[in-house]
Scaffold this motif. Sequence first.
Motif, PDB file in Angstrom:
ATOM      1  N   VAL A  38      -6.698  19.220 -16.910  1.00  0.00           N
ATOM      2  CA  VAL A  38      -8.059  19.625 -16.438  1.00  0.00           C
ATOM      3  C   VAL A  38      -8.318  21.044 -15.737  1.00  0.00           C
ATOM      4  O   VAL A  38      -7.422  21.651 -15.402  1.00  0.00           O
ATOM      5  CB  VAL A  38      -8.390  18.438 -15.277  1.00  0.00           C
ATOM      6  N   GLY A  39      -9.605  21.498 -15.507  1.00  0.00           N
ATOM      7  CA  GLY A  39      -9.819  22.633 -15.005  1.00  0.00           C
ATOM      8  C   GLY A  39      -9.796  22.442 -13.554  1.00  0.00           C
ATOM      9  O   GLY A  39      -9.243  23.278 -12.659  1.00  0.00           O
ATOM     10  N   PHE A  40     -10.241  21.456 -12.867  1.00  0.00           N
ATOM     11  CA  PHE A  40     -10.088  21.149 -11.308  1.00  0.00           C
ATOM     12  C   PHE A  40      -9.575  19.866 -11.148  1.00  0.00           C
ATOM     13  O   PHE A  40      -9.899  18.856 -11.818  1.00  0.00           O
ATOM     14  CB  PHE A  40     -11.555  21.241 -10.908  1.00  0.00           C
ATOM     15  N   PHE A  41      -8.682  19.762 -10.244  1.00  0.00           N
ATOM     16  CA  PHE A  41      -7.765  18.739  -9.829  1.00  0.00           C
ATOM     17  C   PHE A  41      -8.252  18.581  -8.151  1.00  0.00           C
ATOM     18  O   PHE A  41      -8.125  19.563  -7.739  1.00  0.00           O
ATOM     19  CB  PHE A  41      -6.391  18.629 -10.174  1.00  0.00           C
ATOM     20  N   CYS A  42      -8.305  17.296  -7.774  1.00  0.00           N
ATOM     21  CA  CYS A  42      -8.670  16.936  -6.310  1.00  0.00           C
ATOM     22  C   CYS A  42      -7.581  15.774  -6.194  1.00  0.00           C
ATOM     23  O   CYS A  42      -7.943  14.698  -6.960  1.00  0.00           O
ATOM     24  CB  CYS A  42      -9.929  16.801  -6.190  1.00  0.00           C
ATOM     25  N   SER A  43      -6.767  15.546  -5.097  1.00  0.00           N
ATOM     26  CA  SER A  43      -5.974  14.509  -4.895  1.00  0.00           C
ATOM     27  C   SER A  43      -6.830  13.278  -4.676  1.00  0.00           C
ATOM     28  O   SER A  43      -6.321  12.276  -4.770  1.00  0.00           O
ATOM     29  CB  SER A  43      -4.913  14.706  -3.795  1.00  0.00           C
ATOM     30  N   SER A  44      -7.828  13.447  -4.352  1.00  0.00           N
ATOM     31  CA  SER A  44      -8.807  12.243  -3.860  1.00  0.00           C
ATOM     32  C   SER A  44      -9.166  11.557  -5.169  1.00  0.00           C
ATOM     33  O   SER A  44      -9.343  10.241  -4.789  1.00  0.00           O
ATOM     34  CB  SER A  44     -10.055  12.690  -2.889  1.00  0.00           C
ATOM     35  N   ALA A  45      -9.196  12.011  -6.400  1.00  0.00           N
ATOM     36  CA  ALA A  45      -9.407  11.708  -7.180  1.00  0.00           C
ATOM     37  C   ALA A  45      -8.483  10.376  -7.599  1.00  0.00           C
ATOM     38  O   ALA A  45      -8.781   9.281  -7.948  1.00  0.00           O
ATOM     39  CB  ALA A  45      -9.739  12.515  -8.630  1.00  0.00           C
ATOM     40  N   LEU A  46      -7.023  10.715  -7.456  1.00  0.00           N
ATOM     41  CA  LEU A  46      -6.063   9.874  -7.448  1.00  0.00           C
ATOM     42  C   LEU A  46      -6.040   8.703  -6.585  1.00  0.00           C
ATOM     43  O   LEU A  46      -6.057   7.482  -7.014  1.00  0.00           O
ATOM     44  CB  LEU A  46      -4.811  10.554  -7.497  1.00  0.00           C
ATOM     45  N   SER A  47      -6.717   8.918  -5.663  1.00  0.00           N
ATOM     46  CA  SER A  47      -6.879   7.789  -4.601  1.00  0.00           C
ATOM     47  C   SER A  47      -8.117   6.969  -5.073  1.00  0.00           C
ATOM     48  O   SER A  47      -7.657   5.774  -4.658  1.00  0.00           O
ATOM     49  CB  SER A  47      -7.352   8.541  -3.162  1.00  0.00           C
ATOM     50  N   MET A  48      -8.787   7.596  -5.774  1.00  0.00           N
ATOM     51  CA  MET A  48      -9.899   6.698  -6.177  1.00  0.00           C
ATOM     52  C   MET A  48      -9.580   5.470  -7.347  1.00  0.00           C
ATOM     53  O   MET A  48     -10.064   4.620  -7.551  1.00  0.00           O
ATOM     54  CB  MET A  48     -11.083   7.519  -6.929  1.00  0.00           C
ATOM     55  N   VAL A  49      -8.434   6.160  -8.069  1.00  0.00           N
ATOM     56  CA  VAL A  49      -7.851   5.117  -9.173  1.00  0.00           C
ATOM     57  C   VAL A  49      -6.628   4.662  -8.803  1.00  0.00           C
ATOM     58  O   VAL A  49      -5.902   4.023  -9.632  1.00  0.00           O
ATOM     59  CB  VAL A  49      -7.898   5.851 -10.368  1.00  0.00           C
ATOM     60  N   SER A  50      -6.387   4.422  -7.406  1.00  0.00           N
ATOM     61  CA  SER A  50      -4.997   4.115  -6.778  1.00  0.00           C
ATOM     62  C   SER A  50      -4.686   2.437  -7.228  1.00  0.00           C
ATOM     63  O   SER A  50      -3.539   2.365  -7.743  1.00  0.00           O
ATOM     64  CB  SER A  50      -4.929   4.237  -5.396  1.00  0.00           C
ATOM     65  N   ARG A  51      -5.790   1.775  -7.345  1.00  0.00           N
ATOM     66  CA  ARG A  51      -5.495   0.290  -8.097  1.00  0.00           C
ATOM     67  C   ARG A  51      -4.997   0.593  -9.423  1.00  0.00           C
ATOM     68  O   ARG A  51      -3.888  -0.203  -9.709  1.00  0.00           O
ATOM     69  CB  ARG A  51      -6.740  -0.492  -7.958  1.00  0.00           C
ATOM     70  N   GLU A 105       5.811   5.906   9.626  1.00  0.00           N
ATOM     71  CA  GLU A 105       6.455   6.560   8.661  1.00  0.00           C
ATOM     72  C   GLU A 105       5.825   6.589   7.323  1.00  0.00           C
ATOM     73  O   GLU A 105       5.527   7.683   6.949  1.00  0.00           O
ATOM     74  CB  GLU A 105       8.041   6.363   8.569  1.00  0.00           C
ATOM     75  N   LYS A 106       5.369   5.578   6.911  1.00  0.00           N
ATOM     76  CA  LYS A 106       4.679   5.469   5.437  1.00  0.00           C
ATOM     77  C   LYS A 106       3.202   6.197   5.949  1.00  0.00           C
ATOM     78  O   LYS A 106       2.692   6.919   4.929  1.00  0.00           O
ATOM     79  CB  LYS A 106       4.366   4.153   5.032  1.00  0.00           C
ATOM     80  N   GLU A 107       2.591   6.066   6.830  1.00  0.00           N
ATOM     81  CA  GLU A 107       1.279   6.658   6.810  1.00  0.00           C
ATOM     82  C   GLU A 107       1.593   8.362   7.178  1.00  0.00           C
ATOM     83  O   GLU A 107       0.318   9.072   6.558  1.00  0.00           O
ATOM     84  CB  GLU A 107       0.563   6.156   8.072  1.00  0.00           C
ATOM     85  N   ASN A 108       2.622   8.388   7.619  1.00  0.00           N
ATOM     86  CA  ASN A 108       2.539  10.004   7.911  1.00  0.00           C
ATOM     87  C   ASN A 108       2.799  10.785   6.481  1.00  0.00           C
ATOM     88  O   ASN A 108       2.711  11.876   6.328  1.00  0.00           O
ATOM     89  CB  ASN A 108       3.930  10.467   8.825  1.00  0.00           C
ATOM     90  N   LEU A 109       3.403   9.896   5.626  1.00  0.00           N
ATOM     91  CA  LEU A 109       3.770  10.450   4.128  1.00  0.00           C
ATOM     92  C   LEU A 109       2.641   9.959   3.384  1.00  0.00           C
ATOM     93  O   LEU A 109       2.341   9.149   2.752  1.00  0.00           O
ATOM     94  CB  LEU A 109       5.035   9.920   3.712  1.00  0.00           C
ATOM     95  N   SER A 110       1.638  11.006   3.063  1.00  0.00           N
ATOM     96  CA  SER A 110       0.268  10.846   2.217  1.00  0.00           C
ATOM     97  C   SER A 110       0.648  10.377   0.842  1.00  0.00           C
ATOM     98  O   SER A 110       1.823  10.475   0.234  1.00  0.00           O
ATOM     99  CB  SER A 110      -0.524  11.901   2.014  1.00  0.00           C
ATOM    100  N   PHE A 111      -0.485   9.677   0.243  1.00  0.00           N
ATOM    101  CA  PHE A 111      -0.263   9.044  -1.137  1.00  0.00           C
ATOM    102  C   PHE A 111       0.171  10.185  -2.144  1.00  0.00           C
ATOM    103  O   PHE A 111       1.052   9.869  -2.886  1.00  0.00           O
ATOM    104  CB  PHE A 111      -1.911   8.660  -1.372  1.00  0.00           C
ATOM    105  N   ILE A 112      -0.527  11.333  -2.241  1.00  0.00           N
ATOM    106  CA  ILE A 112       0.059  12.356  -3.273  1.00  0.00           C
ATOM    107  C   ILE A 112       1.260  12.774  -2.989  1.00  0.00           C
ATOM    108  O   ILE A 112       2.113  12.832  -3.717  1.00  0.00           O
ATOM    109  CB  ILE A 112      -1.086  13.351  -3.558  1.00  0.00           C
ATOM    110  N   ALA A 113       1.630  13.078  -1.628  1.00  0.00           N
ATOM    111  CA  ALA A 113       2.876  13.280  -1.380  1.00  0.00           C
ATOM    112  C   ALA A 113       4.018  12.539  -1.651  1.00  0.00           C
ATOM    113  O   ALA A 113       4.959  12.984  -2.289  1.00  0.00           O
ATOM    114  CB  ALA A 113       2.968  13.972   0.393  1.00  0.00           C
ATOM    115  N   ARG A 114       3.752  11.375  -1.545  1.00  0.00           N
ATOM    116  CA  ARG A 114       4.590  10.281  -1.823  1.00  0.00           C
ATOM    117  C   ARG A 114       4.723  10.148  -3.471  1.00  0.00           C
ATOM    118  O   ARG A 114       6.011   9.992  -3.993  1.00  0.00           O
ATOM    119  CB  ARG A 114       4.293   8.891  -1.390  1.00  0.00           C
TER     120      ARG A 114
END
Length: 188
Positions: A38-51, A105-114
């Motif tokens: 993609v031309g543009f990527f935003c980590s929040s998109a992965l959060s939207m499709v996390s299910r 500890e889990k909350e301190n490590l964000s979704f994309i970083a994990r």
Amino acid sequence: MGLKELNIKSEYRSFIDDVVKDFYVPLLSEAVLYQRAVGFFCSSALSMVSRGITGLIENGGKIQIIASPRLTPEDYEEIQKGYELRTIIENSLSRELKEPDNEEEKENLSFIARLVAQGILDIKIAFLTTKNKISIYHEKMGIITDAEGNAVAFSGSMNESVNAFRGNYESFDAFCSWTADAERVFQK
């Protein structure tokens, strides 16, 4: 189940379809590989499709993204943190470094970083130069593959961002490897 059992349309339009609910979540839930350019990527998109990503992770899957270098400072920081953590985890296996021990500890490590740290997500940045000019990588395509090797390729106007999923008017076409469109699905 697998991709063949899903009802996959040949075309999706964001003002008609809920592309997250109707396309991404069901397909990613069956996937073992999600490849996106993609031309543009935003980590929040992965959060939207996390299910859907949860299903992909349960299937032992991987996500590979190629994007232009236009990342938000927050996304860059999270991606960098994930790769640093991956290195730490790889170097510490002999000391039996495990998953975070508690919720804090889990909350301190964000979704994309994990995802990056666990080796599930790899992001590569595309830099294009032609005749002493830097050009933007702006292609928008993807391939989702299941455990049986069935794949759905898609191509259209949609980037990997919240605006693309929810705000913009976007469209893309989908091609299945088990149909007459098989020649349009490139798999390595």
